[in-house]
Design a protein around this motif. Structure first.
Motif, PDB file in Angstrom:
ATOM      1  N   THR A 189       0.993  -1.350  -0.105  1.00 48.00           N
ATOM      2  CA  THR A 189       0.080   0.160  -0.077  1.00 48.00           C
ATOM      3  C   THR A 189       0.597   1.409   0.147  1.00 48.00           C
ATOM      4  N   ALA A 190       1.972   0.988   0.097  1.00 47.31           N
ATOM      5  CA  ALA A 190       3.102   2.437   0.273  1.00 47.31           C
ATOM      6  C   ALA A 190       3.491   2.456  -1.148  1.00 47.31           C
ATOM      7  N   GLU A 191       3.082   3.337  -1.983  1.00 44.74           N
ATOM      8  CA  GLU A 191       3.352   3.374  -3.392  1.00 44.74           C
ATOM      9  C   GLU A 191       4.617   4.189  -3.478  1.00 44.74           C
ATOM     10  N   SER A 192       5.070   4.838  -2.571  1.00 45.38           N
ATOM     11  CA  SER A 192       6.561   5.501  -2.825  1.00 45.38           C
ATOM     12  C   SER A 192       7.655   4.831  -2.230  1.00 45.38           C
ATOM     13  N   ILE A 193       7.468   3.908  -1.567  1.00 51.84           N
ATOM     14  CA  ILE A 193       8.457   3.101  -0.766  1.00 51.84           C
ATOM     15  C   ILE A 193       9.190   1.639  -1.678  1.00 51.84           C
ATOM     16  N   PRO A 194      10.180   1.913  -2.238  1.00 46.07           N
ATOM     17  CA  PRO A 194      10.777   0.847  -2.873  1.00 46.07           C
ATOM     18  C   PRO A 194      10.744  -0.603  -2.172  1.00 46.07           C
ATOM     19  N   TYR A 195      10.655  -1.692  -2.907  1.00 52.12           N
ATOM     20  CA  TYR A 195      10.462  -3.065  -2.483  1.00 52.12           C
ATOM     21  C   TYR A 195      11.624  -3.362  -1.350  1.00 52.12           C
ATOM     22  N   THR A 251      13.446   9.833   1.111  1.00 52.39           N
ATOM     23  CA  THR A 251      13.093   9.885  -0.242  1.00 52.39           C
ATOM     24  C   THR A 251      11.582   9.612  -0.426  1.00 52.39           C
ATOM     25  N   TYR A 252      10.869   8.874   0.702  1.00 49.00           N
ATOM     26  CA  TYR A 252       9.563   8.581   0.547  1.00 49.00           C
ATOM     27  C   TYR A 252       8.674   9.876   0.184  1.00 49.00           C
ATOM     28  N   GLY A 253       8.548  10.851   1.015  1.00 46.91           N
ATOM     29  CA  GLY A 253       7.821  11.904   0.596  1.00 46.91           C
ATOM     30  C   GLY A 253       8.105  12.759  -0.808  1.00 46.91           C
ATOM     31  N   LEU A 254       9.445  12.702  -1.004  1.00 46.27           N
ATOM     32  CA  LEU A 254       9.800  13.263  -2.238  1.00 46.27           C
ATOM     33  C   LEU A 254       9.285  12.295  -3.335  1.00 46.27           C
ATOM     34  N   ARG A 255       9.336  11.073  -3.354  1.00 43.97           N
ATOM     35  CA  ARG A 255       8.992  10.397  -4.466  1.00 43.97           C
ATOM     36  C   ARG A 255       7.429  10.467  -4.481  1.00 43.97           C
ATOM     37  N   LEU A 256       6.543  10.512  -3.395  1.00 38.35           N
ATOM     38  CA  LEU A 256       5.142  10.960  -3.514  1.00 38.35           C
ATOM     39  C   LEU A 256       4.903  11.962  -3.939  1.00 38.35           C
ATOM     40  N   GLY A 257       5.438  12.856  -3.782  1.00 36.32           N
ATOM     41  CA  GLY A 257       5.303  14.436  -4.548  1.00 36.32           C
ATOM     42  C   GLY A 257       5.432  14.482  -5.814  1.00 36.32           C
ATOM     43  N   LEU A 258       6.335  13.469  -6.217  1.00 38.33           N
ATOM     44  CA  LEU A 258       6.966  13.701  -7.771  1.00 38.33           C
ATOM     45  C   LEU A 258       6.201  12.423  -8.395  1.00 38.33           C
ATOM     46  N   GLY A 259       5.511  11.838  -7.914  1.00 37.83           N
ATOM     47  CA  GLY A 259       4.853  10.478  -8.383  1.00 37.83           C
ATOM     48  C   GLY A 259       4.012  10.929  -9.727  1.00 37.83           C
ATOM     49  N   THR A 260       3.527  12.148  -9.877  1.00 35.01           N
ATOM     50  CA  THR A 260       3.054  12.514 -11.199  1.00 35.01           C
ATOM     51  C   THR A 260       3.837  13.788 -11.858  1.00 35.01           C
ATOM     52  N   SER A 261       3.918  13.914 -13.042  1.00 33.42           N
ATOM     53  CA  SER A 261       4.626  14.864 -13.819  1.00 33.42           C
ATOM     54  C   SER A 261       4.477  16.155 -13.141  1.00 33.42           C
ATOM     55  N   LEU A 262       5.281  17.165 -13.145  1.00 28.76           N
ATOM     56  CA  LEU A 262       4.936  18.670 -12.881  1.00 28.76           C
ATOM     57  C   LEU A 262       4.503  19.403 -14.148  1.00 28.76           C
ATOM     58  N   ALA A 290       4.856  26.431  -8.319  1.00 32.40           N
ATOM     59  CA  ALA A 290       4.628  26.355  -6.931  1.00 32.40           C
ATOM     60  C   ALA A 290       5.562  25.496  -6.199  1.00 32.40           C
ATOM     61  N   PHE A 291       6.124  24.646  -6.700  1.00 29.78           N
ATOM     62  CA  PHE A 291       7.226  23.778  -5.940  1.00 29.78           C
ATOM     63  C   PHE A 291       8.626  24.665  -6.111  1.00 29.78           C
ATOM     64  N   SER A 292       8.522  25.340  -7.174  1.00 24.07           N
ATOM     65  CA  SER A 292       9.883  26.363  -6.989  1.00 24.07           C
ATOM     66  C   SER A 292       9.662  27.470  -6.217  1.00 24.07           C
ATOM     67  N   ARG A 301       7.867   7.700  -9.609  1.00 26.20           N
ATOM     68  CA  ARG A 301       7.427   6.516  -9.701  1.00 26.20           C
ATOM     69  C   ARG A 301       8.322   5.462 -10.083  1.00 26.20           C
ATOM     70  N   ASP A 302       9.644   5.897 -10.500  1.00 29.58           N
ATOM     71  CA  ASP A 302      10.799   4.879 -10.825  1.00 29.58           C
ATOM     72  C   ASP A 302      11.539   4.764  -9.732  1.00 29.58           C
ATOM     73  N   PHE A 303      11.336   3.473  -9.041  1.00 33.51           N
ATOM     74  CA  PHE A 303      12.297   3.158  -8.112  1.00 33.51           C
ATOM     75  C   PHE A 303      13.656   2.841  -8.443  1.00 33.51           C
ATOM     76  N   SER A 304      14.140   2.873  -9.618  1.00 35.15           N
ATOM     77  CA  SER A 304      15.484   2.668  -9.919  1.00 35.15           C
ATOM     78  C   SER A 304      16.242   4.142 -10.169  1.00 35.15           C
ATOM     79  N   ALA A 305      15.462   5.091 -10.240  1.00 35.85           N
ATOM     80  CA  ALA A 305      16.001   6.399 -10.248  1.00 35.85           C
ATOM     81  C   ALA A 305      16.552   6.966  -8.919  1.00 35.85           C
ATOM     82  N   ASN A 306      17.636   7.478  -8.900  1.00 33.73           N
ATOM     83  CA  ASN A 306      18.430   8.273  -7.927  1.00 33.73           C
ATOM     84  C   ASN A 306      17.181   9.354  -7.508  1.00 33.73           C
ATOM     85  N   ALA A 307      16.956   9.613  -6.037  1.00 31.98           N
ATOM     86  CA  ALA A 307      16.242  10.838  -5.685  1.00 31.98           C
ATOM     87  C   ALA A 307      16.951  11.885  -5.558  1.00 31.98           C
ATOM     88  N   GLN A 308      16.914  12.809  -6.611  1.00 37.55           N
ATOM     89  CA  GLN A 308      17.779  13.979  -6.759  1.00 37.55           C
ATOM     90  C   GLN A 308      17.025  14.918  -7.300  1.00 37.55           C
TER      91      GLN A 308
END
Length: 662
Positions: A394-400, A463-474, A481-483, A510-517
């Motif tokens: 259920t944690a869509e922003s947390i990697p396996y 990374t979890y909150g950051l991935r969740l916020g960037l789960g859809t394209s800006l 607003a993000f800037s 959404r790409d768990f292989s991408a570095n959170a940067q």
């Protein structure tokens, strides 16, 4: 979601879990109202407490098949007007399909005995609305009571009963009670009534009283009574488990294997994929380009976690029995147990050992009390060599292979293929693997204009909150607003208008292989300021360090008396490594007065601030690292020393010496 049913009342410390009618119990030894009023206190001697509990009673009668009835009474004296509004609004939750809730009486009295009101001004049953983000449709209802005449100096006296039968797992129940709380409790009575010869599991913690055991009319009655229990004030950084809270936990006599076997019976036929479902999951794995077993697991995890939307229909046995993979795939909807079941079923198709795991989202289950009602969540475990890797679908922003912080270190059971139970403590991610870094590089012109670039990186929980916020394209609106948010975080609210962020580069959340940067350009027109004849360089807000928040914590701790509660280290500093590096290049010939370096280390973490100047380049590196662990209240003195030391490391401005260039 695995439903945890509970009857709750505002500010009441007893709760019970799991309606057809049940054999009525003998009445509570309810104290007459005039006797309750004799327990009233002198408000002048209770200042600092919003209210005082004059009487707290709970009688729990349970049958060997798990049916139960609980009668409660609570009489509260309002001391401070600030508590009146909360006590005038009471709420009780119950499951309307199989629980019966009865309000025995509601009275508002003066301490002199004058009755202000003997019924609610308003009472209404209402459905609990399904949340829009993560909706849970269930049969839970809330009975709301609005009371008139509740003011400082009055007594609110409420008695209510809840009856429950046909427990989802026959013989299962859970009863929780407390003898003390955040305010003074003048009189407390807890009664447990069971058939003679039935031996429930009883766990007592920190009790200062002895229970009494009696046989009455062929039933065994356990009774706990206490008087004048002082309030236990909340304290900063307090651990959830402590040696102060007096609690009683009661459950059935049984084993965790019985719990696992029951759940296995509900779910064992749900782990087979139909030909259609298997073909769909195969196509998902192929499309991912999976080459290894781990690639396959990650592909299935990503699909189930991100493409199956969370939805729970917790009605009847749907609270506990997962839906079939076919139902989940056809609707692209599922709750925790549905998602875990689909994940496990798919991995088993590929001959990968995987099993469901039962745990709790909302509390730390007691391993000594085997009750299904301690669990309200399901995740999955995958065999990894001699051990297990755990994942929350259920944690869509947390990697396996990673888990939310909330239940790391918590007790859970893995349900075996044969219905056995393997007791586990969920893994804790080491602090050193939770990392958040910021590198801010700037150059300042002679006109005071500063420009540069920031790079932020994260690993683990940051990374979890950051991935969740960037789960859809800006889109352009969200990007702007993000800037603005980044500009305010870097330079502070006072710099808005003279500072901006642009050229924002983000990753795919959404790409768990991408570095959170993320990276972005920064510009500020106001870092160089004049204070009289002195020029100063304003230190960006994000670089200033945590001195002010630590000084506030120090002030709060110093205002209190002797420490009572143990210290949870992770509540002082999160178990994360935070590193901030600011490098600024000054105009030719300029220098600044560089602050002294500082470092502080204690049992709960460490802090360091290191400054250097090399020619025109000024650099500061701040590092903050927390730790986990529960420590005795006597170590609060070390906390005070550390907070005082770090609280002194506070530089908003650096004095600039604009010496002419040679």
């Amino acid at each position: 979601m695995l439903r945890l049913l509970a009857l709750s009342a505002l500010l009441f410390s007893c709760a019970c879990v799991v309606s057809a009618q049940v054999t009525p119990s003998s009445p509570l030894p309810l104290v007459p109202s005039d006797s309750v009023l004799r327990l009233a206190v002198d408000p002048a001697r209770s200042l600092g407490q919003p209210f005082v509990v004059l009487l707290q009673e709970s009688s729990f009668r349970v049958e060997s098949d798990g049916r139960w009835q609980q009668r409660n009474r609570r009489a509260v004296q309002v001391i401070d007007e600030s508590a009146a509004r909360g006590l005038a609004e009471q709420a009780f939750a119950f499951a309307s399909s199989h629980q019966t809730l009865t309000i025995e009486w509601v009275r508002v009295l003066r301490t002199t005995g004058i009755v202000i009101g003997d019924k609610p001004a308003q009472m209404q049953d209402a459905d609990v609305p399904a949340a829009m983000a993560n909706p849970i449709y269930q049969d839970q209802r809330v009975r709301r009571l609005s009371l008139a005449g509740v003011t400082a100096g009055t007594v609110v006296d409420i008695a209510w009963t809840v009856k429950e039968s046909a427990p989802p797992r026959p013989g299962d129940f859970l009863f929780l009670a407390g003898l003390n709380g955040p305010v003074t409790i003048r009189r407390s009575l807890v009664e447990l009534d069971v058939p003679d010869g039935y031996a429930p599991t009883i766990v007592e913690r920190n009790l200062t009283v002895q229970r009494r055991d009696d046989i009455v009319n062929g039933r065994r009655r356990y009774t706990w009574t206490s008087s004048d229990q002082p309030g236990v004030r909340g304290e900063p950084f307090a651990a959830d488990s402590n040696g102060v809270a007096q609690t009683i936990t009661v459950g059935p006599r049984g084993t965790w294997t019985e719990i696992a076997s029951w759940y296995h019976g509900l779910s064992k036929d749900r782990y087979a994929l139909s030909a259609t479902d298997a073909a769909r999951m195969d196509s998902i794995v192929r499309a991912s380009g999976a080459r290894t077993t781990l690639d396959t697991i990650r592909a299935v995890h990503r699909f189930v976690a991100q493409d199956i939307r969370y939805l729970s229909v917790a009605l009847g046995m749907g609270s506990y029995q997962p839906r079939t993979p076919g139902e989940v795939l056809s609707t692209s909807l599922g709750d925790c147990k549905d998602k875990a079941t689909l994940f496990v079923a798919t991995l088993r198709r590929y001959r990968i050992t995987a099993n469901p795991v039962l745990l709790s989202l909302s509390q730390r289950p007691d391993p000594n009390v085997p009750s299904m009602l301690q669990f309200n969540h399901a995740i999955a475990a995958v065999r990894d060599g001699a051990g297990w890797s755990f994942t929350d679908l259920t944690a869509e922003s947390i990697p396996y292979g990673e888990l939310p912080d909330a239940y790391q270190g918590s007790f859970a059971i893995i349900v075996g293929d044969d219905g056995s139970a393997q007791r586990v403590t969920l893994p804790v991610r080491p602090t050193e693997r939770n990392i958040s870094t910021l590198q801010l590089t700037m150059q300042i012109g002679a006109d005071g204009r500063a420009a540069g670039r920031a790079v932020e990186r994260a690993e683990g929980s940051p990374t979890y909150g950051l991935r969740l916020g960037l789960g859809t394209s800006l889109d352009s609106t969200r990007r702007a607003a993000f800037s603005r948010t980044l500009a305010q975080r870097i330079f502070g609210a006072e710099a808005i208008g003279s500072a901006r962020v642009d050229s924002l580069v983000v990753f795919d959340g959404r790409d768990f292989s991408a570095n959170a940067q993320i990276s972005y350009s920064v510009v500020s027109e106001g870092l160089i300021r004049s204070i009289g004849s002195t020029k100063v360089l304003a230190v960006p807000s994000v670089v200033r360090g945590p001195a002010r928040s630590f000084r506030a914590a120090l002030s709060e701790l110093e205002s209190r008396g002797a420490r009572q509660l143990p210290i949870d280290a992770s509540r002082i500093l999160a178990p994360i490594v935070h590193a901030t590096e600011w490098t600024v290049t000054l105009p030719p010939g300029w220098t600044v007065d560089v602050p002294a370096n500082l470092s502080a280390t204690s049992f709960f973490g460490s802090y360091s601030s290191t400054w250097s100047q090399n020619g025109r380049e000024v650099r500061v590196v701040r590092r903050l690292q927390g730790q986990r662990g529960i420590f005795g209240p006597e170590r609060i003195a070390e906390v005070l020393v550390w907070l005082r030391t770090v609280g002194a490391d506070d530089q908003d401005f650096l004095t600039v010496k604009p010496t002419a260039a040679p």
